[in-house]
Scaffold this active site. Structure first.
Site, PDB file in Angstrom:
ATOM      1  N   GLY A  15       0.610  -1.117  -0.124  1.00 51.14           N
ATOM      2  CA  GLY A  15       0.115   0.358   0.189  1.00 51.14           C
ATOM      3  C   GLY A  15       0.844   0.933   0.240  1.00 51.14           C
ATOM      4  N   LYS A  79      -3.133  21.788  -2.168  1.00 53.22           N
ATOM      5  CA  LYS A  79      -3.818  21.526  -1.408  1.00 53.22           C
ATOM      6  C   LYS A  79      -3.495  23.106  -0.279  1.00 53.22           C
ATOM      7  CE  LYS A  79      -4.433  19.537   3.684  1.00 53.22           C
ATOM      8  NZ  LYS A  79      -4.790  18.041   3.611  1.00 53.22           N
TER       9      LYS A  79
HETATM   10  C1  LIG Z   1     -10.996   6.313   6.387  1.00 52.31           C
HETATM   11  C2  LIG Z   1      -9.484   7.117   5.994  1.00 52.31           C
HETATM   12  C3  LIG Z   1      -9.117   7.552   4.885  1.00 52.31           C
HETATM   13  C4  LIG Z   1      -7.822   7.773   4.725  1.00 52.31           C
HETATM   14  N1  LIG Z   1      -7.305   9.504   4.127  1.00 52.31           N
HETATM   15  C5  LIG Z   1      -6.324   9.963   4.447  1.00 52.31           C
HETATM   16  C6  LIG Z   1      -6.000  11.060   4.127  1.00 52.31           C
HETATM   17  O1  LIG Z   1      -6.682  11.733   3.107  1.00 52.31           O
HETATM   18  N2  LIG Z   1      -4.537  11.587   4.120  1.00 52.31           N
HETATM   19  C7  LIG Z   1      -4.063  10.675   4.955  1.00 52.31           C
HETATM   20  O2  LIG Z   1      -2.224  10.632   5.035  1.00 52.31           O
HETATM   21  N3  LIG Z   1      -3.687   9.107   4.746  1.00 52.31           N
HETATM   22  C8  LIG Z   1      -5.441   9.506   5.009  1.00 52.31           C
HETATM   23  N4  LIG Z   1      -5.508   7.784   5.389  1.00 52.31           N
HETATM   24  C9  LIG Z   1      -4.693   6.539   6.194  1.00 52.31           C
HETATM   25  C10 LIG Z   1      -3.468   6.584   4.907  1.00 52.31           C
HETATM   26  O3  LIG Z   1      -4.465   5.563   4.399  1.00 52.31           O
HETATM   27  C11 LIG Z   1      -2.893   5.265   4.859  1.00 52.31           C
HETATM   28  O4  LIG Z   1      -1.904   5.892   6.146  1.00 52.31           O
HETATM   29  C12 LIG Z   1      -1.969   4.889   3.476  1.00 52.31           C
HETATM   30  O5  LIG Z   1      -2.883   4.054   2.607  1.00 52.31           O
HETATM   31  C13 LIG Z   1      -0.845   3.279   4.356  1.00 52.31           C
HETATM   32  O6  LIG Z   1      -1.685   2.205   4.565  1.00 52.31           O
HETATM   33  P1  LIG Z   1      -0.599   1.138   4.337  1.00 52.31           P
HETATM   34  O7  LIG Z   1       0.202   1.473   2.947  1.00 52.31           O
HETATM   35  O8  LIG Z   1      -0.419   0.993   5.658  1.00 52.31           O
HETATM   36  O9  LIG Z   1      -2.292  -0.008   4.369  1.00 52.31           O
HETATM   37  P2  LIG Z   1      -2.835  -1.371   3.297  1.00 52.31           P
HETATM   38  O10 LIG Z   1      -3.392  -0.229   2.366  1.00 52.31           O
HETATM   39  O11 LIG Z   1      -4.113  -1.453   3.823  1.00 52.31           O
HETATM   40  O12 LIG Z   1      -1.788  -2.110   2.300  1.00 52.31           O
HETATM   41  C14 LIG Z   1      -1.385  -3.182   3.581  1.00 52.31           C
HETATM   42  C15 LIG Z   1      -0.679  -3.715   2.588  1.00 52.31           C
HETATM   43  O13 LIG Z   1      -0.567  -5.531   2.941  1.00 52.31           O
HETATM   44  C16 LIG Z   1      -0.622  -6.536   2.168  1.00 52.31           C
HETATM   45  N5  LIG Z   1      -0.905  -7.610   2.694  1.00 52.31           N
HETATM   46  C17 LIG Z   1      -1.538  -7.618   4.261  1.00 52.31           C
HETATM   47  N6  LIG Z   1      -2.022  -9.137   4.401  1.00 52.31           N
HETATM   48  C18 LIG Z   1      -1.184  -9.831   4.014  1.00 52.31           C
HETATM   49  C19 LIG Z   1      -0.670 -10.944   3.400  1.00 52.31           C
HETATM   50  N7  LIG Z   1      -1.320 -11.841   4.071  1.00 52.31           N
HETATM   51  N8  LIG Z   1       0.196 -11.326   2.490  1.00 52.31           N
HETATM   52  C20 LIG Z   1       1.108 -10.595   1.431  1.00 52.31           C
HETATM   53  N9  LIG Z   1       0.316  -9.275   1.716  1.00 52.31           N
HETATM   54  C21 LIG Z   1      -0.891  -8.841   2.601  1.00 52.31           C
HETATM   55  C22 LIG Z   1      -1.793  -6.046   1.102  1.00 52.31           C
HETATM   56  O14 LIG Z   1      -2.029  -6.481  -0.191  1.00 52.31           O
HETATM   57  C23 LIG Z   1      -1.338  -3.933   0.784  1.00 52.31           C
HETATM   58  O15 LIG Z   1      -0.352  -4.505  -0.279  1.00 52.31           O
HETATM   59  C24 LIG Z   1      -6.860   7.067   5.391  1.00 52.31           C
HETATM   60  C25 LIG Z   1      -7.246   6.110   6.492  1.00 52.31           C
HETATM   61  C26 LIG Z   1      -8.589   5.518   6.465  1.00 52.31           C
HETATM   62  C27 LIG Z   1      -9.653   4.630   7.205  1.00 52.31           C
END
Ligand SMILES: Cc1cc2nc3c(=O)[nH]c(=O)nc-3n(C[C@H](O)[C@H](O)[C@H](O)COP(=O)(O)OP(=O)(O)OC[C@H]3O[C@@H](n4cnc5c(N)ncnc54)[C@H](O)[C@@H]3O)c2cc1C
Length: 502
Positions: A15, A79
């Site tokens: 992500g 922004k």
């Molecule tokens: C409603 C909402 C609105 C938001 N708006 C904002 C905003 O406007 N501005 C901002 O700065 N942040 C915002 N955020 C936060 C932001 O979306 C996240 O911080 C950012 O997207 C990072 O997400 P991540 O990469 O941690 O997780 P995710 O996007 O969930 O990625 C997780 C990754 O792990 C992988 N994965 C999980 N389990 C496994 C497994 N078993 N095997 C292999 N791969 C796996 C998935 O495939 C994926 O690639 C928001 C969050 C939410 C919930």
């Protein structure tokens, strides 16, 4: 190279957090360290996270990103801040701008002079002293122009609003170009060293095994390594931030994109509106004790200003932070490390800041516990500071039209926030503790915008004769207005950069 140096890093998750980490680590560490990123298309990403704060510019610079290219490739807009609607009271509107208000005078923060003038009865609106707020309302934008000495044009501060999936793709290209290897697959098992409990390897569905020295857990809310494998606990902050659900949905753009994000308070939460070049991002963050998913979706649909472009994306979360974001040889980033609702667009920044902290405290295979403890302490302080700022929006309100607002206005606050509010109420003083993320401008914008009125201002603000005070304040407001008048419209500025390829 030291024989105990880290040679293999495994990033779990693709992500925003995973690709930010992979892009930054590969850029800084070069090819001396192998980096492999594992992600599962079947699991997917949260697919939200589109509004940012100005610090992202530093991250772009670290990656050597050309900003115009970045804007085109991620369908980004600029922004200048966030407009808050109906927060302190239904019918209220205020702007939290990036940048500063006015200018320091006699060694004092500008707002003490503004408070004095307000008490004398002659002050203009606070927004008139912020180029960000003034330009946002006029839908104008340009980057800061430092060539005009003393002009407010030199103080413009901005961030981006972009398409989260395009951003991840953009970072992926850069990371892969600097040698990061991407592996597609679902992780089904995590092997721990029986001696020190470190993660040795992860196993994928096809039985392949990926080993590493350092693991970066970017697996999202699952916290696959940090939580499921290592059991690093989670501190629940939902008693301060009770919203635990969101539904997001993009819609067609009907007007030129605004250079700001809007957050509108609702009876059981709030809605965001993030204008991009290609579409408008919308979402409703709500508290499931007070609103069903169907009601939230109906509320969101009613607020869309164009035809929907995507199916609704429902998300569940809990506000809080991991007890340890770094445990043994696992560092959790992004949603795996904690969650604060996106009211002030801070999550992407928290990822960026954690990556910088990891680089500062970059380990070798000894994994010095003092470094780890320091990293965790700093992470926690950072989360707490942002948490307090977000709670302020809920706590400083006179709204009592729903159970959520009645709860928030009377809830017990963290002592750190309670103290800050008490000091501001008494004499308008604001502090930026420990180089924290939000500056005095931010605290002032939200405290004032939410309706907190200080009894007094700094006594030294009285040293300026009243006539001189009026003259200077008029001069500053006029300079802002003239500067904004010179700026192109936000759309014109985007047109100069060139459109996003369809
Ligand atoms: C409603 C909402 C609105 C938001 N708006 C904002 C905003 O406007 N501005 C901002 O700065 N942040 C915002 N955020 C936060 C932001 O979306 C996240 O911080 C950012 O997207 C990072 O997400 P991540 O990469 O941690 O997780 P995710 O996007 O969930 O990625 C997780 C990754 O792990 C992988 N994965 C999980 N389990 C496994 C497994 N078993 N095997 C292999 N791969 C796996 C998935 O495939 C994926 O690639 C928001 C969050 C939410 C919930």
């Amino acid at each position: 190279m030291d024989e105990l140096a880290i040679r293999r890093i495994v990033v779990v998750g693709g992500g925003t957090a995973g690709w930010m980490a992979a892009a930054a680590l590969s850029r800084v560490l070069g090819r001396a360290v192998e980096i492999e990123l594992i992600e599962s298309e079947a699991i997917g990403t949260v697919g939200v996270g589109e509004a940012t704060i100005p610090h992202l510019q530093y991250f772009n610079r670290l990656l050597g990103i050309d900003e115009d290219d970045f804007v085109r490739r991620t369908a980004a807009t600029f922004k200048l801040g966030i407009e808050f609607v109906d927060w302190g009271r239904i019918g209220d509107r205020y702007f939290h701008p990036f940048g500063t208000y006015g200018q320091e005078m006699e060694g004092l923060h500008f707002h003490h002079f503004w408070l004095r003038q307000a008490q004398l009865g002659g002050a203009l609106e606070l927004d008139r002293f912020s180029i960000g707020a003034d330009a946002a309302r006029a839908q104008r934008f340009q980057r800061p122009d430092h060539s005009r000495a003393g002009s407010p044009l030199g103080t413009i501060s901005y961030a981006f609003q972009f398409d989260a999936s395009l951003y991840a793709r953009y970072l992926r290209e850069r990371a892969e170009a600097s040698g990061v290897r991407r592996t597609e697959g679902r992780i089904v098992d995590v092997a721990l060293d029986s001696g020190n409990g470190h993660v040795q390897a992860v196993t994928l569905e096809d039985s392949s095994r990926v080993a590493g020295d350092l693991f970066i857990d970017c697996s999202g809310f699952r916290g696959l390594l940090i939580s499921k494998a290592l059991g690093a606990g989670f501190e629940d902050w939902s008693h301060w931030l009770p919203c635990d659900r969101a539904v997001a949905r993009a819609c067609r753009r009907t007007t030129d994109p605004l250079p700001y994000t809007r957050a509108t308070a609702k009876a059981a939460g709030w809605q965001w509106r993030i204008p991009l070049q290609s579409r408008t991002g919308n979402g409703y963050v709500y508290c499931s004790d007070h609103l069903s998913d169907d009601e939230a979706l109906a509320g969101l649909n009613a607020a869309l200003d164009g035809d929907p472009l995507s199916e609704p994306n429902f998300l569940k979360f809990k506000a809080g932070v991991r007890h340890k974001a770094w445990d043994r040889n696992v560092v959790a980033l992004g949603l795996a490390s904690g969650f604060l609702e996106p009211l002030e667009s801070t999550s992407i920044h928290l990822i960026q800041s954690a990556i910088a902290r990891l680089l500062t405290n970059f380990p070798d295979r000894r994994f010095n516990q003092h470094d780890i403890d320091y990293y965790n302490r700093r992470t926690r302080v950072e989360y707490e500071q942002v948490r307090d700022f977000i709670i302020l929006h809920y706590a400083a309100t006179t709204r009592d039209d729903s159970p959520l607002w009645r709860y928030c206005r009377s809830m017990a606050l963290p002592t750190s926030l309670e103290e800050r509010i008490a000091i501001f109420r008494e004499n308008g003083r604001l502090y930026r503790h420990d180089n924290e993320l939000f500056s005095e401008t931010s605290w002032l914008a939200v405290m004032h915008g939410q309706g907190l009125v200080p009894r007094r201002y700094h006594p030294l603000a009285d040293l300026l004769p009243e006539g001189e005070l009026d003259k200077r304040m008029t001069h500053i407001a006029n300079a802002m207005r003239l500067a904004v008048d010179r700026m192109p419209s936000h759309q014109q500025f985007l047109d100069q950069i060139g459109r996003t390829a369809a």
